[in-house]
Write an enzyme that holds these catalytic residues in place. Structure first.
Site, PDB file in Angstrom:
ATOM      1  N   SER A   2      -0.057  -0.425  -4.262  1.00 28.52           N
ATOM      2  CA  SER A   2       1.060  -0.933  -3.481  1.00 28.52           C
ATOM      3  C   SER A   2       1.688   0.278  -2.797  1.00 28.52           C
ATOM      4  CB  SER A   2       2.060  -1.621  -4.409  1.00 28.52           C
ATOM      5  OG  SER A   2       3.303  -1.712  -3.760  1.00 28.52           O
ATOM      6  N   ASP A  39       2.409 -11.270   1.782  1.00 28.05           N
ATOM      7  CA  ASP A  39       3.634 -11.881   1.251  1.00 28.05           C
ATOM      8  C   ASP A  39       4.619 -12.277   2.338  1.00 28.05           C
ATOM      9  OD1 ASP A  39       2.924 -11.937  -1.414  1.00 28.05           O
ATOM     10  OD2 ASP A  39       3.738  -9.940  -1.830  1.00 28.05           O
ATOM     11  N   ARG A  68      15.780   0.923   3.464  1.00 25.57           N
ATOM     12  CA  ARG A  68      16.228  -0.451   3.240  1.00 25.57           C
ATOM     13  C   ARG A  68      17.582  -0.776   3.856  1.00 25.57           C
ATOM     14  NH1 ARG A  68      11.686  -0.146   3.091  1.00 25.57           N
ATOM     15  NH2 ARG A  68      10.237  -0.769   1.447  1.00 25.57           N
ATOM     16  N   ASP A 103      13.972  -2.724  -4.199  1.00 22.25           N
ATOM     17  CA  ASP A 103      14.190  -3.045  -2.794  1.00 22.25           C
ATOM     18  C   ASP A 103      14.967  -4.345  -2.593  1.00 22.25           C
ATOM     19  OD1 ASP A 103      13.071  -0.744  -1.824  1.00 22.25           O
ATOM     20  OD2 ASP A 103      11.053  -1.586  -1.651  1.00 22.25           O
TER      21      ASP A 103
HETATM   22  N1  ARG Z   1      10.234   3.307  -6.514  1.00 25.88           N
HETATM   23  C1  ARG Z   1      10.561   3.639  -5.174  1.00 25.88           C
HETATM   24  C2  ARG Z   1      11.942   3.143  -4.839  1.00 25.88           C
HETATM   25  O1  ARG Z   1      12.427   2.274  -5.481  1.00 25.88           O
HETATM   26  C3  ARG Z   1       9.531   3.171  -4.184  1.00 25.88           C
HETATM   27  C4  ARG Z   1       9.154   1.734  -4.214  1.00 25.88           C
HETATM   28  C5  ARG Z   1       8.304   1.426  -3.045  1.00 25.88           C
HETATM   29  N2  ARG Z   1       7.297   0.472  -3.156  1.00 25.88           N
HETATM   30  C6  ARG Z   1       5.995   0.708  -3.404  1.00 25.88           C
HETATM   31  N3  ARG Z   1       5.167  -0.223  -3.109  1.00 25.88           N
HETATM   32  N4  ARG Z   1       5.576   1.810  -3.938  1.00 25.88           N
HETATM   33  O2  ARG Z   1      12.550   3.643  -3.928  1.00 25.88           O
END
Ligand code: ARG
Length: 400
Positions: free
Chosen positions: A177, A16, A97, A126
């Site tokens: 993921s 991506d 982040r 994110d």
């Molecule tokens: N749900 C978690 C958060 O919002 C992790 C998201 C991370 N991404 C993944 N591909 N699992 O902080």
């Protein structure tokens, strides 16, 4: 006229973010794409990632090692706040982040870019964390999120990339993921999308299955100074070392897995698996040391502050006035949270089995049931009369 002239793109080396490079240039008229990959201790080799960005059309490809700041300026604050989203998730992804946003903005300012970009879709947390953090740090920069708008399927994205020399992933890409860094791994998608299905063992990397953990318990002593972990078994550790060592030692006993249904800010419930050995044990130990060193009222009041802190960090408001006000409160409470916590690691469980501190508020003379007891038992009667008075009056009025 394109949407922006010069863009700094958050880059991971994946499909991506790689496709974002030609997409920004060819579809959105961006003249120059500078990529920035952050080293957050995810363990990926960053030189090939740096080169891939250039092959994909970036004019400049930067790598920033921000591990030290990640632990000191982001993770340690979360430990002091005992931050567990929905009582369980220690925010490994959420804490990274705002730091990535900070270096994106700094790079944009340094290179005279007029926008920053990221590869997040429109369904996750994110995107919110990136967009809000960037806006807080420099409200004049535009934020571009091609993957939120392009509407391409996975196959279409790969095909689009191939037109611009971005190779399709070599091995059949994993159905999961995964986001990972020093603080842990966040795993979703694939069979995990069925909340009733047990996670397959193959998804775990930082934590051993109980069948393979040591048959003897292991004890570790974590030393804190003003709420910040500084030593393991009496030996001073720098922040990154401390997290790395704890991940290893704690994960080896099968401790640190979380399987939860979580409420995202965008309204979706998602099934997430986390591995976060060091953070979970550090928060458990820190909270315990607070129970020894904080007064009851500060400790109880802080629980509410912690809940708010955790929610706003999860929801992308790291750089917000409320967050800095909460930080001020939390920092004040940590002044005497120094001491040592002894933790027993065994078969998937971390148990606190001892704690001591020069600032301990525990008074043996008051607590003891032995002959040394100093507590004035007679004083209790008057106290209880006054304490219970409103209830007594209420009961009389009610005719009880
Ligand atoms: N749900 C978690 C958060 O919002 C992790 C998201 C991370 N991404 C993944 N591909 N699992 O902080």
């Amino acid at each position: 006229m394109g949407r922006a002239k010069k863009v700094v793109l958050a880059y991971s080396g994946g499909v991506d973010t790689s496709v974002c490079i030609p997409y920004l240039k060819h579809e959105w008229g961006v003249e120059e794409v500078i990529t920035l990959a952050a080293d957050l201790g995810q363990g990926d080799e960053l030189e090939p990632i740096r080169e891939k960005a250039l092959k994909s059309g970036a004019s400049e490809s930067l790598v920033a090692d921000v591990k030290d700041s990640f632990v000191k300026d982001y993770a340690f604050g979360a430990i002091q706040a005992n931050a567990l989203y929905e009582n369980r998730y220690p925010l490994g992804t959420a804490l990274a982040r705002p730091l990535i946003a900070k270096i994106l903005v700094e790079t944009a300012e340094k290179y005279g870019a007029d926008a920053i970009a990221h590869g997040c879709t429109g369904k996750g947390n994110d995107q919110v964390r990136f967009d809000v953090s960037c806006a807080a740090l420099n409200p004049h920069l535009k934020i571009l999120a091609p993957a939120r708008e392009w509407g391409m399927s996975r196959e279409e994205t790969i095909a689009y990339g191939e037109k611009f020399g971005i190779p399709a992933p070599v091995k059949k890409s994993s159905p999961y993921s995964i986001d990972k860094n020093l603080l842990g791994r966040s795993i979703e998608a694939g069979v995990l999308e069925d909340p009733a299905a047990e996670p397959p063992e193959e998804i775990y990397q930082m934590t051993k299955a109980i069948a393979y953990t040591p048959n003897d318990p292991e004890y570790i002593e974590i030393g804190f100074n003003r709420g910040i972990p500084t030593t393991i078994n009496g030996i001073a550790k720098n922040p990154v070392e401390l997290i790395e060592q704890l991940n290893q030692v704690v994960g080896n006993h099968g401790i640190g897995r979380i399987d939860m249904i979580e409420n995202r800010l965008v309204g979706i419930k998602s099934r997430e698996i986390y591995e976060s050995p060091a953070m979970l044990v550090l928060i458990q130990a820190h909270r315990d040391l607070e129970s020894l060193t904080l007064t009851a009222d500060v400790s109880h009041y802080k629980r509410g502050i912690e809940e708010t802190y955790t929610q706003i960090v999860y929801n992308g408001l790291w750089y917000s006035p409320l967050k800095s006000a909460l930080d001020a409160f939390i920092q004040k409470t940590q002044e005497r949270v120094s001491g040592t916590v002894r933790v027993k690691l065994f078969k998937g469980n971390a148990s606190i089995v001892g704690r001591w501190s020069d600032n301990s508020l525990y008074s043996p003379d008051l607590a003891t049931y032995g002959a040394e007891d100093q507590f004035d038992h007679k004083a209790a009667e008057g106290f209880i009369y006054v304490w219970g008075l409103p209830t007594r009056i209420w009961a009389q009025q009610a005719g009880n």
